[in-house]
Design an enzyme around this catalytic site. Structure first.
Site, PDB file in Angstrom:
ATOM      1  CE  LYS A 175      -1.942   1.558   3.817  1.00  0.00           C
ATOM      2  NZ  LYS A 175      -1.315   2.905   4.112  1.00  0.00           N
TER       3      LYS A 175
ATOM      4  CD  GLU B 271      -5.866   8.449   7.345  1.00  0.00           C
ATOM      5  OE1 GLU B 271      -5.213   6.978   6.700  1.00  0.00           O
ATOM      6  OE2 GLU B 271      -5.723   7.992   9.338  1.00  0.00           O
TER       7      GLU B 271
END
Ligand code: KIV
Length: 274
Positions: A110, A179
């Protein structure tokens, strides 16, 4: 059975749960608890290694913790973070991904960033590395974003998150973490891209959700973001257990008969006698 990247892409529209794990026991508990995907996040720097940001985390740190998590969950689909600056160029990203996948056993990496990291994602995907993107609040560059705060409240940051997610999909990511963005923006991104979104502080309309293990179980006392739901207070329970242990050692209650071993009387006598 471990899902493939194609399976994960196919989970668009299905809800799934991801959790961070940085060590053998946590990864094992998470897998036994039915978590769909594990993330060895560079949040390890804050919740395990005691740094005040994720910036100091190294590829060596990530390899070390990914190996341990892999040993705890051999069958899990395990994503490992590329730490700060380890993907500054495609060459560095490839070298770090090689270590995380071949040496440590990760199934995917990621990385944080939107349009600006698309060329790096393309190089990784071309080389066969599965990549999960990450937009919105990107902790590695939180300082440049004004701290750990909500992204996408204004048009410029909302567009950055949306365009970033679209660019990451185009570059070949199999999914994107969103996020700390407003729920309506996360919903729009989730509708706009054909790959799964995984939210953290991004509302309930993402395809998947991810939380940091230490936040979920109440084991990180630094700060708890408002989007975190604590499912237990393990930190308080552990502290109470440690205090009881210390008190029982001091009082002589531990170890008791049940935690001690016996030996034959005649052997003891001979030892004393000798
Ligand atoms: O490092 C991490 O744990 C993460 C999650 C917060 C998504 O990136």
């Amino acid at each position: 059975m471990k899902p493939t990247v194609l399976d994960l892409r196919g989970r668009k529209g299905q809800r799934f749960a991801m959790l961070t794990a940085y060590d053998f026991p946590t990864a094992r508990l998470a897998a036994e608890g039915g978590i769909d995907l594990l993330l060895v996040g560079d949040s390890v720097g804050m919740v395990v290694l005691g740094y005040d940001s994720t910036t100091p985390v190294t590829v060596d740190d990530m390899v070390h913790h990914t190996k341990a998590a892999r040993r705890g969950a051999p069958e899990a689909f395990l994503v490992a973070d590329l730490p700060f600056l380890s993907f500054a160029t495609p060459e560095r990203a490839l070298a770090a991904s090689e270590r995380l996948m071949k040496e440590a056993g990760a199934d995917s990496v990621k990385l944080e960033g939107g349009e600006e990291v698309a060329p790096v994602v393309e190089a990784l995907v071309r080389a066969g590395v599965p990549v999960l993107g990450h937009v919105g609040l990107t902790p590695q560059t939180a300082s440049a974003l004004g701290g750990y705060k909500l992204q996408g409240k204004d048009e410029a940051t909302a567009r950055r998150a949306l365009d970033g997610a679209v660019a990451l999909e185009k570059a070949g990511c199999w999914g994107v973490v969103l996020e700390l963005v407003p729920a309506p923006l996360a919903r729009l991104v989730t509708e706009k891209i054909a790959i799964p979104t995984i939210g953290i502080g991004a509302g309930g309309d993402c395809d998947g959700q991810v939380l940091v293990f230490h936040d979920l179980v109440g084991m990180f006392s630094g700060f708890t973001p408002t989007f975190v739901k604590r499912y237990t207070e393990a930190g308080a329970a552990i502290k109470a257990a440690i205090a009881r242990y210390a008190a029982e050692v001091r009082s002589g209650a531990f170890p008791g008969e049940g935690q001690s071993f016996r030996m034959k009387e005649d052997v003891l006598r001979r030892i004393y006698g000798g």
